[in-house]
Design a protein around this motif. Structure first.
Motif, PDB file in Angstrom:
ATOM      1  N   ALA A 176      19.669   3.740  -3.649  1.00 16.92           N
ATOM      2  CA  ALA A 176      19.126   4.895  -2.929  1.00 16.92           C
ATOM      3  C   ALA A 176      18.045   4.988  -2.842  1.00 16.92           C
ATOM      4  N   MET A 177      17.406   5.109  -4.129  1.00 15.19           N
ATOM      5  CA  MET A 177      15.825   5.557  -4.520  1.00 15.19           C
ATOM      6  C   MET A 177      14.754   4.159  -3.733  1.00 15.19           C
ATOM      7  N   THR A 178      15.284   3.282  -3.733  1.00 17.84           N
ATOM      8  CA  THR A 178      14.492   1.944  -2.898  1.00 17.84           C
ATOM      9  C   THR A 178      14.637   2.290  -1.403  1.00 17.84           C
ATOM     10  N   ALA A 195      29.424  -6.305  -7.368  1.00 23.00           N
ATOM     11  CA  ALA A 195      27.944  -6.694  -7.202  1.00 23.00           C
ATOM     12  C   ALA A 195      27.725  -6.911  -5.685  1.00 23.00           C
ATOM     13  N   ALA A 196      28.469  -7.255  -4.875  1.00 25.31           N
ATOM     14  CA  ALA A 196      28.460  -7.457  -3.733  1.00 25.31           C
ATOM     15  C   ALA A 196      28.177  -6.377  -2.644  1.00 25.31           C
ATOM     16  N   LEU A 197      29.182  -5.270  -3.016  1.00 23.55           N
ATOM     17  CA  LEU A 197      29.223  -4.078  -2.301  1.00 23.55           C
ATOM     18  C   LEU A 197      28.255  -3.061  -2.666  1.00 23.55           C
ATOM     19  N   VAL A 198      27.628  -2.988  -3.932  1.00 22.01           N
ATOM     20  CA  VAL A 198      26.690  -1.945  -4.228  1.00 22.01           C
ATOM     21  C   VAL A 198      25.533  -2.072  -3.180  1.00 22.01           C
ATOM     22  N   PRO A 199      24.878  -3.300  -3.037  1.00 29.24           N
ATOM     23  CA  PRO A 199      23.669  -3.218  -2.080  1.00 29.24           C
ATOM     24  C   PRO A 199      24.069  -3.013  -0.651  1.00 29.24           C
ATOM     25  N   VAL A 200      25.043  -2.964  -0.168  1.00 28.20           N
ATOM     26  CA  VAL A 200      25.515  -2.634   1.034  1.00 28.20           C
ATOM     27  C   VAL A 200      25.552  -1.177   1.365  1.00 28.20           C
ATOM     28  N   ALA A 201      25.734  -0.297   0.066  1.00 32.13           N
ATOM     29  CA  ALA A 201      25.586   1.173   0.148  1.00 32.13           C
ATOM     30  C   ALA A 201      24.518   1.558   0.803  1.00 32.13           C
ATOM     31  N   GLY A 202      23.385   0.844   0.723  1.00 31.56           N
ATOM     32  CA  GLY A 202      22.025   1.267   1.063  1.00 31.56           C
ATOM     33  C   GLY A 202      21.726   1.359   2.701  1.00 31.56           C
ATOM     34  N   ILE A 203      22.756   0.442   3.331  1.00 34.63           N
ATOM     35  CA  ILE A 203      22.625   0.183   4.617  1.00 34.63           C
ATOM     36  C   ILE A 203      22.648   1.747   5.567  1.00 34.63           C
ATOM     37  N   PRO A 204      23.814   2.411   5.223  1.00 29.86           N
ATOM     38  CA  PRO A 204      23.873   3.621   6.124  1.00 29.86           C
ATOM     39  C   PRO A 204      22.802   4.596   5.803  1.00 29.86           C
ATOM     40  N   GLY A 205      22.120   4.482   4.631  1.00 28.38           N
ATOM     41  CA  GLY A 205      20.795   5.347   4.439  1.00 28.38           C
ATOM     42  C   GLY A 205      19.674   4.771   5.408  1.00 28.38           C
ATOM     43  N   VAL A 206      19.499   3.509   5.559  1.00 29.61           N
ATOM     44  CA  VAL A 206      18.423   2.996   6.415  1.00 29.61           C
ATOM     45  C   VAL A 206      18.858   3.413   7.795  1.00 29.61           C
ATOM     46  N   ALA A 207      20.079   3.149   8.300  1.00 26.72           N
ATOM     47  CA  ALA A 207      20.309   3.757   9.668  1.00 26.72           C
ATOM     48  C   ALA A 207      20.147   5.135   9.705  1.00 26.72           C
ATOM     49  N   ALA A 251      27.068   0.098 -12.828  1.00 21.78           N
ATOM     50  CA  ALA A 251      27.118  -0.074 -11.454  1.00 21.78           C
ATOM     51  C   ALA A 251      26.502   1.504 -10.687  1.00 21.78           C
ATOM     52  N   LEU A 252      26.865   2.601 -11.386  1.00 19.53           N
ATOM     53  CA  LEU A 252      26.018   3.647 -10.668  1.00 19.53           C
ATOM     54  C   LEU A 252      24.599   3.761 -10.789  1.00 19.53           C
ATOM     55  N   GLY A 253      24.138   3.051 -12.010  1.00 17.05           N
ATOM     56  CA  GLY A 253      22.724   2.901 -11.954  1.00 17.05           C
ATOM     57  C   GLY A 253      22.292   1.968 -10.978  1.00 17.05           C
ATOM     58  N   ALA A 254      22.864   0.905 -10.812  1.00 14.24           N
ATOM     59  CA  ALA A 254      22.443   0.042  -9.719  1.00 14.24           C
ATOM     60  C   ALA A 254      22.314   0.810  -8.255  1.00 14.24           C
ATOM     61  N   LEU A 255      23.501   1.552  -8.126  1.00 16.52           N
ATOM     62  CA  LEU A 255      23.693   2.417  -6.940  1.00 16.52           C
ATOM     63  C   LEU A 255      22.635   3.494  -6.779  1.00 16.52           C
ATOM     64  N   SER A 301       9.606  -8.221  -4.607  1.00 13.69           N
ATOM     65  CA  SER A 301      10.437  -8.831  -5.515  1.00 13.69           C
ATOM     66  C   SER A 301      10.603  -7.828  -6.837  1.00 13.69           C
ATOM     67  N   ARG A 302       9.838  -7.075  -7.157  1.00 14.28           N
ATOM     68  CA  ARG A 302       9.738  -6.004  -8.089  1.00 14.28           C
ATOM     69  C   ARG A 302      10.833  -4.811  -7.588  1.00 14.28           C
ATOM     70  N   ARG A 303      10.857  -4.504  -6.511  1.00 16.69           N
ATOM     71  CA  ARG A 303      11.818  -3.688  -5.886  1.00 16.69           C
ATOM     72  C   ARG A 303      13.079  -4.137  -6.025  1.00 16.69           C
ATOM     73  N   LEU A 304      13.385  -5.399  -5.448  1.00 18.67           N
ATOM     74  CA  LEU A 304      14.745  -5.930  -5.554  1.00 18.67           C
ATOM     75  C   LEU A 304      15.364  -6.289  -7.030  1.00 18.67           C
ATOM     76  N   THR A 305      14.308  -6.674  -7.920  1.00 15.55           N
ATOM     77  CA  THR A 305      14.883  -6.805  -9.480  1.00 15.55           C
ATOM     78  C   THR A 305      15.311  -5.627 -10.021  1.00 15.55           C
ATOM     79  N   SER A 306      15.001  -4.437  -9.666  1.00 15.79           N
ATOM     80  CA  SER A 306      15.455  -3.245  -9.901  1.00 15.79           C
ATOM     81  C   SER A 306      17.072  -2.966  -9.607  1.00 15.79           C
TER      82      SER A 306
END
Length: 482
Positions: free
Chosen positions: A380-382, A457-469, A372-376, A117-122
């Protein structure tokens, strides 16, 4: 630099106090438990946010509406302070009905959202801030513009408006009044002046900041006019026939702590002192409600000093007989005045307000882009911080496709949580702003902007999917090589 230093100290304070064994345990499963001080601050911000949203019902007008706007930021601050616990509670209730259902990807996504939950809260809180801050800023600007336009529409009641870039002389007024079909003609317009607010005489900077620029409207000194209606709530405009008198909007009077019968120094642009002699400031003879549309201060012609013969943007409000509008417009145009009808004047004011809102919106979008860049960056860091987690999943037989699908579900959950949290934080502020500025039941907001904010808000979290792949592919190659 000081802000960055304080942020670094606060960000590392808890980690430096944790014992190595506890740190190793927390690296695997986070604890949603928060300190008592943090929860107390979160509760205080939440209460303060709800109370500030109720301000317009206690303090009417623009001041109450502006105060209500701070409600959303206070509620978001409360959510940030209580974020891990709040996210944990929400995800626990969402995950409980889905326990044992769905495939491996679904269960993995639910386990991650409940255990980190802490990781997701950030990520959730900055995205919720984008939604909240963007909606509130646009809501304030749009509601102010709509309220001002409505007050202007309610206040100007003439059939024909004649505008002039020069001062309207008595000769011009008489010639307009003599035109066939004209019933009455009332001059109005605005000029600039300065209103002195209370200041501490012992303050060496008091004299520098005590004079506040205001727009002053010239109005006829009567309550019976059918052509311009300020919406008088106290006193009478007939008092404006006396020199050294003013009428104030309710918001201006409340801001300066004034009422009918009080006095306030007033000076017009270019003068070195008040309109009256020093020690004899202007007397307030009336209060009115339509300050957003017709200006914060109104005076009669007797109060204007000699060097200010009249308003620079003079208008002549003309009441005409039925069927004589075209004839009067033609006659007014022959006198060298610009002719418009009431609807054109109101529409022109609305266009000017729309231009101002467009500039404010551009500045707002730049600011929201940084958030939004801060959230992005947090996404990435997560993602990078989960390399060991992905390696373990690969060792126990989880496929790359399952992990990517799980990450996509997590992104959807995070985006939905941010959108819901952001909108919930806006609701109390929206009610207060709408009531304070316009006494309306439905807020004035750009729904196109709301859609953009929600989409972001819906798109920014999706940006982490390519990094996971990418990380899973890299792990797979490393495993084959070894």
């Amino acid at each position: 630099m000081p802000v960055a230093l304080v942020a670094a100290l606060l960000g590392t304070r808890e980690q430096l106090r944790v014992a190595p064994t506890d740190a190793l345990r927390q690296a695997g499963i986070e604890s949603p438990r928060l300190g008592r001080l943090r929860l107390t601050l979160a509760a205080g911000c939440a209460v303060a946010g709800l109370l500030s949203a109720l301000t317009p019902w206690v303090i009417p007008g623009a001041i109450g509406g502006a105060t209500a706007g701070g409600s959303a930021l206070l509620l978001i601050t409360a959510a940030a302070l209580a974020g891990p616990w709040l996210v944990q509670q929400v995800f626990d209730r969402v995950a409980a009905p889905l326990a044992g259902r769905g495939g491996a990807s679904t269960q993995l996504a639910l386990a991650n959202t409940r255990g980190f939950s802490r990781r997701l809260t950030s990520v959730v809180v900055p995205l919720a801030l984008v939604v909240t801050f963007g909606i509130v800023q646009n809501l304030v600007a749009a509601t102010l513009g709509a309220a001002g336009t409505q007050q202007l529409s309610d206040g100007l009641r003439s059939d024909v408006v004649a505008a002039s870039s020069r001062v309207l002389t008595p000769d011009v007024l008489d010639r307009v009044a003599d035109l066939p079909g004209v019933r009455t003609a009332t001059p109005t317009g605005t000029t600039t002046a300065e209103l002195r607010s209370e200041s501490d005489d012992d303050d060496p900077f008091g004299a520098r900041f005590s004079w506040e620029p205001v727009a002053v409207r010239l109005v006829p000194a009567t309550d019976a006019t059918d052509l311009i209606d300020l919406g008088v709530t106290a006193g009478s405009l007939t008092g404006l026939t006396s020199p050294g008198t003013v009428a104030l909007s309710s918001d201006t009077a409340f801001e300066h702590g004034l009422s009918v019968g009080d006095t306030v120094p007033l000076r017009f642009t270019g003068t070195s002192g008040p309109v009256q002699e020093e020690g004899s400031p202007a007397r307030v003879v009336a209060l009115y409600s339509r300050g957003l549309g017709l200006g914060p201060v109104a005076v009669g012609s007797s109060t204007l000093p000699a060097h200010v013969p009249g308003p620079s943007d003079a208008m002549l409000l003309i009441d005409v007989e039925p069927g004589a509008t075209a004839l009067v417009q033609e006659g007014v145009a022959d006198l060298g005045l610009q002719v418009a009808d009431r609807n054109q004047v109101i529409a022109s004011a609305g266009e000017a307000e729309a231009t101002s809102q467009a500039v404010s919106l551009a500045v707002l979008l730049v600011l929201l882009a940084f958030i939004a860049l801060g959230a992005l960056n947090a996404v990435a860091m997560t993602t990078l911080g989960r390399r060991e987690e992905f390696a373990l999943l690969q060792v126990i037989g989880t496929s790359r496709r399952q992990v990517v699908r799980s990450a996509a579900m997590e992104a959807g959950i995070v985006g939905a949580a941010a959108i819901v949290l952001g909108i919930l934080a806006v609701v109390p502020a929206a009610a207060g702003i709408t009531y304070g500025f316009a006494h309306a039941a439905f807020p004035s907001v750009s729904w196109g902007l709301v859609a953009v904010l929600v989409f972001t808000a819906a798109l920014v979290p999706v940006a982490g999917i390519p990094g996971v792949a990418t990380l899973m592919t890299a792990r797979a190659r490393t495993g084959r090589l070894s």
